[in-house]
Every structure is written in structure tokens, then in C-alpha cells.
Design a protein around this motif. Sequence first.
Motif, PDB file in Angstrom:
ATOM      1  N   HIS A  72     -46.852 -32.101  42.073  1.00 34.60           N
ATOM      2  CA  HIS A  72     -46.267 -33.333  42.590  1.00 34.60           C
ATOM      3  C   HIS A  72     -47.133 -34.543  42.276  1.00 34.60           C
ATOM      4  N   ILE A  80     -29.437 -35.851  44.476  1.00 34.14           N
ATOM      5  CA  ILE A  80     -29.830 -34.468  44.377  1.00 34.14           C
ATOM      6  C   ILE A  80     -28.999 -33.809  43.283  1.00 34.14           C
ATOM      7  N   SER A 119     -33.180 -29.952  35.371  1.00 30.62           N
ATOM      8  CA  SER A 119     -32.529 -30.418  36.596  1.00 30.62           C
ATOM      9  C   SER A 119     -33.369 -31.473  37.301  1.00 30.62           C
ATOM     10  N   SER A 177     -30.190 -39.515  37.779  1.00 30.56           N
ATOM     11  CA  SER A 177     -28.985 -39.858  38.535  1.00 30.56           C
ATOM     12  C   SER A 177     -29.334 -40.427  39.899  1.00 30.56           C
ATOM     13  N   SER A 196     -38.414 -29.708  34.442  1.00 32.18           N
ATOM     14  CA  SER A 196     -37.155 -28.994  34.208  1.00 32.18           C
ATOM     15  C   SER A 196     -36.025 -29.967  33.965  1.00 32.18           C
ATOM     16  N   MET A 203     -26.967 -27.738  41.629  1.00 32.81           N
ATOM     17  CA  MET A 203     -27.318 -26.602  40.790  1.00 32.81           C
ATOM     18  C   MET A 203     -26.180 -26.208  39.870  1.00 32.81           C
TER      19      MET A 203
END
Lengths: 224, 224
Positions: free
Chosen positions: A43, A182, A172, A179, A170, A185
Motif C-alpha cells: 500500500h 469499486i 482490476s 473508474s 493488477s 469482479m
Amino acid sequence: MKILIIEDEKELAYAMGAYLADENYLCELAFTLEDARQKLACHTYDCVLLDLMLPDGSGLDLLATMNHQQRLEGVIILSAKNSVEDKVKGLQLGADDYLPKPFHQSELLARIYSVIRRKNFNNLNTVQFEEIEINLLSKNVKVNDQEINLTRKEFDLLVFFISNKNKVISKSALAEYLSGDIADMFDNHDFVYAHIKNLKKKLLEVGGNNYLKTLYGVGYKWEK
Amino acid sequence: MKILIIEDEKELAYAMGAYLADENYLCELAFTLEDARQKLACHTYDCVLLDLMLPDGSGLDLLATMNHQQRLEGVIILSAKNSVEDKVKGLQLGADDYLPKPFHQSELLARIYSVIRRKNFNNLNTVQFEEIEINLLSKNVKVNDQEINLTRKEFDLLVFFISNKNKVISKSALAEYLSGDIADMFDNHDFVYAHIKNLKKKLLEVGGNNYLKTLYGVGYKWEK
DNA sequence: CTTCTATGATGAGAATTTTCATATTCAAAA
DNA sequence: TTTTGAATATGAAAATTCTCATCATAGAAG
């Protein structure tokens, strides 16, 4: 604003966490050096509160590593020792402030605020990576002193990669970042491919190097 | 998506954490009931994985507290005991699923997904204002039970207005919210006008009322 | 009451973002 | 090594977002 609290006295750590949470900081706790290293690897924070005496070593070692890796976090050393040598060493190693224990919560808060503010005024305006220079405020990007036009998403992507250089990111995570939402998935995030392609193209067109490695099935990594 | 793993077998806990991290869940670990209570006091999760036999008590007690506090997290009980009583009791206490150990990672993943999805699709994620009903998760909007298609910006605008109903909102605040960036004082924010116009139009087309008042020179206000 | 100016509304077009179909590449399995 | 399925890359089309020119309107000033 995210804060990492590295402190082995659990009661103190939880108390700080609760207090800072009240002030709308997102806090994570690390009770050991090892734990802290893990969290820093994954992080980015706005500020790190660092106790020096930890069960598995000295916080100064961590500070040295962070400095070496050119981490952007502001670091405030919390120490009960209050020795001049530690303070000097800490500040030499790139800490931004030094707060002797015990301290008042309000003082902690003030220091955090000041460190974050200072960091923001130093680092936030320009970021450089090799031949690429980014002005975060004006949102201009230069490659070898030649200005290029990036769209908002391309710009965001570049900044995200560079501020997470040498880390695996990643698809995602990129989707979520771009975006601002969240990442579901079970959505497909193909738009990420499109922006990556376009960003790469624009950088190459002006003679930039390709620093973006694709890690098949895993993500991307920006590195020299 | 954030998951809290409450599990005293550290090896298993770390393994789950690593696996779920791969799947882009943000995981935190708690090895004791006390630790779990601390974390739940500070954070909100999307899902909690709960081992029942913990060194300092039974996970069922924690479950009872969570239920009592009307926590929103989905809870999946992980148990080696696999006793019918525990399962029944757990589900009675508000757990959302029960997974006997040992389990496959893929099964865990499927359960987590299903629990999160179920939680998310219930009405906790809907906002209503008069004839307008918004599902924040699926991002569907209904006016008088008739579904309408809003673009992302129109949706964001509607949510922002409704969650700030009866308050005056300046154009630059809207610009900042929509662009997800600090609004540059010296930019013009005409795109806000465009989105407001389009949102209004779509709502009126399906017979919705116009709740948006324009306050000349000041901003907008959403009110009945 | 009229005029004037700044703010807001609008439609159309430009630019950006996202989707989609297709091609390519990778790495695991055969 | 070859095959196969999944992941990534790509170009082009579709959709959305933003800009811009123009028009309308509120409210201040005369």
C-alpha cells in the motif's frame, strides 16, 4: 488520507487508530517491522507514524529502506527514548518530524496535518521518472522535454504506474483506480487494455522507453 | 472489497489472506475474539470469515454482538466441528453461510462472492426519493417503477443531489464531484450544465417531477 | 419599466471513453 | 514439443463526456 501506525504497544496503537479514525483518517496498524514492511509493500500511505523500538528491530532500519526506495510517505517518528542521536539520525534518514512520547493527541494531529501538507507542496507538483516529467497540478507531461497530450485516463494511468513503480498492479486495481469506483469482479475491465495501449503508443511516439512490463495473468509493473 | 478473517490457526489465516488478496480482496486478519472486536470497532468490511473456536471464546458470541449491533457485514462461519447445532445456531444468529473445514479455496471464493452479492442486492443499497428509486450497487434507477438508463455522470449527479437534498450545492462542488478532481477555479465547468440538462430530461421523459431548483448565481437545490 | 450583464440552458459537434470483435501471445497440459 | 485455453493487444465502432456557440433569463442598475 491513509496513515500507517507502526507501534508495538498495542494499547497505544489502538488508541491512536481510534482517535485518527475519528478525524477521518484511514488507519492501519503494524505491530512489528515485518508487518510494517508487508503493508508498505502493498500500500501507499499519506503518512507513517513510526515507533523506533520494535520487537524485531529498530524503526530506523525501516526508515533507511523507505528513504532508499524513495517512498513518498511523510514519516513522523514517535519515540519514548527522546535521545538526541535518534532524533538526528531519524531526520537524517528522511523522517519529516519527531514526536517524543508521551504526546497529546492534538499535537499528533497537528504534526500529521503539517507533514502531509508539506509533502503535498513538495512532491505533488512534479513527478519525474527517467525522461518522463509530470506536473500533477497543470497535468502537463513532458518526455525528453517535449510536451505530449494525454487524455485524463491516460494521465491518471501514467501517474498511478509511476507512483507505484516496481510494484505489481493488477488489472482490476487499475480498473478501480481509473473508474473511481469499486471494481466489480464480474465486470470485464477491457477498457484498461485500451488506455494502456494508447498511453504506450503516445509515449513511444515521442521517443520514450517502454517501462511497462506485462506480467501475464498477474498484472503490470512499471520499472526501469 | 474488504474481508476480515477471524481465525486462530495462523497458517490457515495467512493462506486464506494470500489467496483472497490475489483475488483482489483487501484482507485483515484477527487471531482472537478481542482482536476481531477491535477491528470491527474501527472498520467496516464487506464480509467476515469467522472461525468458531477461538482462544478467547466462541465466535458465536461475536456473531451475536454483531447481529445485535445490526452490522452490515456478510458473515461466513468456518468450522472444523461441523456440528449441526453450531450450524443452526450460527445461521440463527445471522450468519449468511456456513463452510465446514476443510474447504477448497475456490469454494470459499464462491461463498464469499455469493454472500457479498446477496448483501449488496438487498435494499440496504437503495436510496429512495419520492417516485425515484436508486440502487447504488447495480446502479439501476427506477421512476414510478419504470427503469431508466442514466449514464455514469447522470447517475452520480442524481445520487449527489438526493444525498444532499434540501442543501444548496454550488456548480463548482458539482464539477469537483463529477470529475473526481479538485475543481480548478479557473476552469469553466460548463459540462455540469450539460449533465444537469440531460438528467432532467431523462427524468421528465418518464413522468418524474422536477425537484431541482436553480438558485441563480448560487447553485442548485434538490427539494420536494 | 427598460436596459444591461452575468449566469444558466440548450443543441450540436468534438473529443474522450468504453465496448466489441478479432488477433496475438503466453504458459500450462498433453 | 505441440496443443489448448485463457489473457492480453488492437482497431474500429458505439456511447459517453465535454466544449463551444448561441440563446434565454434573472436580477441589478439606470
